[in-house]
Motif scaffolding. Sequence first.
Motif, PDB file in Angstrom:
ATOM      1  N   SER A  17       3.741  59.561   0.480  1.00 47.90           N
ATOM      2  CA  SER A  17       3.943  60.675  -0.446  1.00 47.90           C
ATOM      3  C   SER A  17       3.466  60.306  -1.852  1.00 47.90           C
ATOM      4  N   TRP A  18       3.744  59.081  -2.271  1.00 47.27           N
ATOM      5  CA  TRP A  18       3.304  58.620  -3.588  1.00 47.27           C
ATOM      6  C   TRP A  18       1.783  58.587  -3.662  1.00 47.27           C
ATOM      7  N   ARG A  19       1.138  58.099  -2.585  1.00 48.06           N
ATOM      8  CA  ARG A  19      -0.335  58.038  -2.580  1.00 48.06           C
ATOM      9  C   ARG A  19      -0.949  59.431  -2.630  1.00 48.06           C
ATOM     10  N   ALA A  20      -0.384  60.359  -1.882  1.00 49.83           N
ATOM     11  CA  ALA A  20      -0.913  61.726  -1.881  1.00 49.83           C
ATOM     12  C   ALA A  20      -0.731  62.379  -3.254  1.00 49.83           C
ATOM     13  N   THR A  21       0.413  62.137  -3.877  1.00 47.89           N
ATOM     14  CA  THR A  21       0.658  62.681  -5.213  1.00 47.89           C
ATOM     15  C   THR A  21      -0.290  62.064  -6.227  1.00 47.89           C
ATOM     16  N   ARG A  22      -0.539  60.786  -6.110  1.00 45.35           N
ATOM     17  CA  ARG A  22      -1.472  60.113  -7.019  1.00 45.35           C
ATOM     18  C   ARG A  22      -2.871  60.693  -6.878  1.00 45.35           C
ATOM     19  N   LEU A  23      -3.327  60.928  -5.656  1.00 42.20           N
ATOM     20  CA  LEU A  23      -4.630  61.544  -5.436  1.00 42.20           C
ATOM     21  C   LEU A  23      -4.696  62.941  -6.042  1.00 42.20           C
ATOM     22  N   ASP A 130     -12.446  56.778 -10.825  1.00 47.63           N
ATOM     23  CA  ASP A 130     -11.093  56.440 -10.367  1.00 47.63           C
ATOM     24  C   ASP A 130     -10.726  57.219  -9.111  1.00 47.63           C
ATOM     25  N   THR A 131     -11.075  58.493  -9.061  1.00 45.21           N
ATOM     26  CA  THR A 131     -10.751  59.321  -7.905  1.00 45.21           C
ATOM     27  C   THR A 131     -11.521  58.866  -6.671  1.00 45.21           C
ATOM     28  N   ARG A 132     -12.789  58.580  -6.850  1.00 46.26           N
ATOM     29  CA  ARG A 132     -13.593  58.108  -5.716  1.00 46.26           C
ATOM     30  C   ARG A 132     -13.081  56.766  -5.193  1.00 46.26           C
ATOM     31  N   ARG A 133     -12.676  55.893  -6.119  1.00 44.31           N
ATOM     32  CA  ARG A 133     -12.143  54.588  -5.715  1.00 44.31           C
ATOM     33  C   ARG A 133     -10.860  54.769  -4.901  1.00 44.31           C
ATOM     34  N   ALA A 134      -9.996  55.662  -5.329  1.00 44.44           N
ATOM     35  CA  ALA A 134      -8.741  55.892  -4.603  1.00 44.44           C
ATOM     36  C   ALA A 134      -8.995  56.524  -3.234  1.00 44.44           C
ATOM     37  N   ARG A 135     -10.033  57.339  -3.143  1.00 39.82           N
ATOM     38  CA  ARG A 135     -10.317  58.008  -1.867  1.00 39.82           C
ATOM     39  C   ARG A 135     -11.049  57.119  -0.875  1.00 39.82           C
ATOM     40  N   ARG A 136     -11.571  55.974  -1.316  1.00 35.17           N
ATOM     41  CA  ARG A 136     -12.275  55.059  -0.409  1.00 35.17           C
ATOM     42  C   ARG A 136     -11.318  54.274   0.488  1.00 35.17           C
ATOM     43  N   LEU A 143      -5.484  59.031   7.216  1.00 39.80           N
ATOM     44  CA  LEU A 143      -4.406  60.025   7.211  1.00 39.80           C
ATOM     45  C   LEU A 143      -4.779  61.305   6.471  1.00 39.80           C
ATOM     46  N   ARG A 144      -5.994  61.363   5.943  1.00 38.87           N
ATOM     47  CA  ARG A 144      -6.499  62.538   5.228  1.00 38.87           C
ATOM     48  C   ARG A 144      -5.550  62.955   4.098  1.00 38.87           C
ATOM     49  N   LEU A 145      -5.158  61.967   3.301  1.00 42.05           N
ATOM     50  CA  LEU A 145      -4.219  62.227   2.213  1.00 42.05           C
ATOM     51  C   LEU A 145      -4.837  63.037   1.078  1.00 42.05           C
ATOM     52  N   ALA A 146      -6.161  63.083   1.005  1.00 43.21           N
ATOM     53  CA  ALA A 146      -6.819  63.856  -0.046  1.00 43.21           C
ATOM     54  C   ALA A 146      -6.858  65.343   0.288  1.00 43.21           C
ATOM     55  N   GLY A 147      -6.454  65.688   1.481  1.00 41.61           N
ATOM     56  CA  GLY A 147      -6.441  67.095   1.865  1.00 41.61           C
ATOM     57  C   GLY A 147      -7.844  67.652   1.968  1.00 41.61           C
ATOM     58  N   THR A 148      -8.030  68.861   1.474  1.00 42.58           N
ATOM     59  CA  THR A 148      -9.334  69.527   1.558  1.00 42.58           C
ATOM     60  C   THR A 148     -10.102  69.463   0.243  1.00 42.58           C
ATOM     61  N   ALA A 149      -9.611  68.679  -0.699  1.00 43.18           N
ATOM     62  CA  ALA A 149     -10.285  68.585  -1.998  1.00 43.18           C
ATOM     63  C   ALA A 149     -11.662  67.958  -1.825  1.00 43.18           C
ATOM     64  N   ALA A 150     -12.635  68.555  -2.496  1.00 47.09           N
ATOM     65  CA  ALA A 150     -14.002  68.032  -2.432  1.00 47.09           C
ATOM     66  C   ALA A 150     -14.092  66.729  -3.225  1.00 47.09           C
ATOM     67  N   LEU A 151     -14.981  65.868  -2.794  1.00 49.46           N
ATOM     68  CA  LEU A 151     -15.221  64.617  -3.507  1.00 49.46           C
ATOM     69  C   LEU A 151     -15.903  64.954  -4.835  1.00 49.46           C
TER      70      LEU A 151
END
Length: 164
Positions: A17-23, A130-136, A143-151
């Motif tokens: 939950s923390w990781r998803a919120t951070r993203l 920062d966002t790309r680094r977190a999504r890597r 777990l697809r924590l970034a949801g449907t947000a575009a890169l």
Amino acid sequence: MVVSILLVLVLLGFYLSWRATRLDRLHHRVETARAALDAALLRRAAAVLDLAAHPGLDPGLARELTAAANGARRAGEEERELAESRLSQALRAALDRPDRGPDPHRLDEVTVAARGVYLARVFHNDAVSDTRRARRSRLVRFLRLAGTAALPDYFEMDDRPPRR
């Protein structure tokens, strides 16, 4: 035994939950930085149009600056970086000449606006990085924590301000 398994599952749930919120916060940061960059680009175009309207400026130079500023303002998303780079180049070509005629106040406005574009672009590209680094992360991807947000994409342009 059951209690320890439940504790591990609860802790894992909190971590995910923390990781998803951070993203989500990182994506909001990118959106906010992009809005600030758009505003800085519009301020710069307005300052250039104000400079081009100055009566002491060479008419050919004024037409060139006006065309570049209007092109940057009207550009679509695909060609925006190129149009903004053309405006930067036209601005440098106009202001780095020794025979420039506009008053110093208008030159200061353009210089401040150009520096604002540079800073806004740096902040935007830092947020994208920062966002790309977190999504890597493998966990985020699996777990697809970034949801449907575009890169998010970087905004690359020639933003070197004119010399003063």
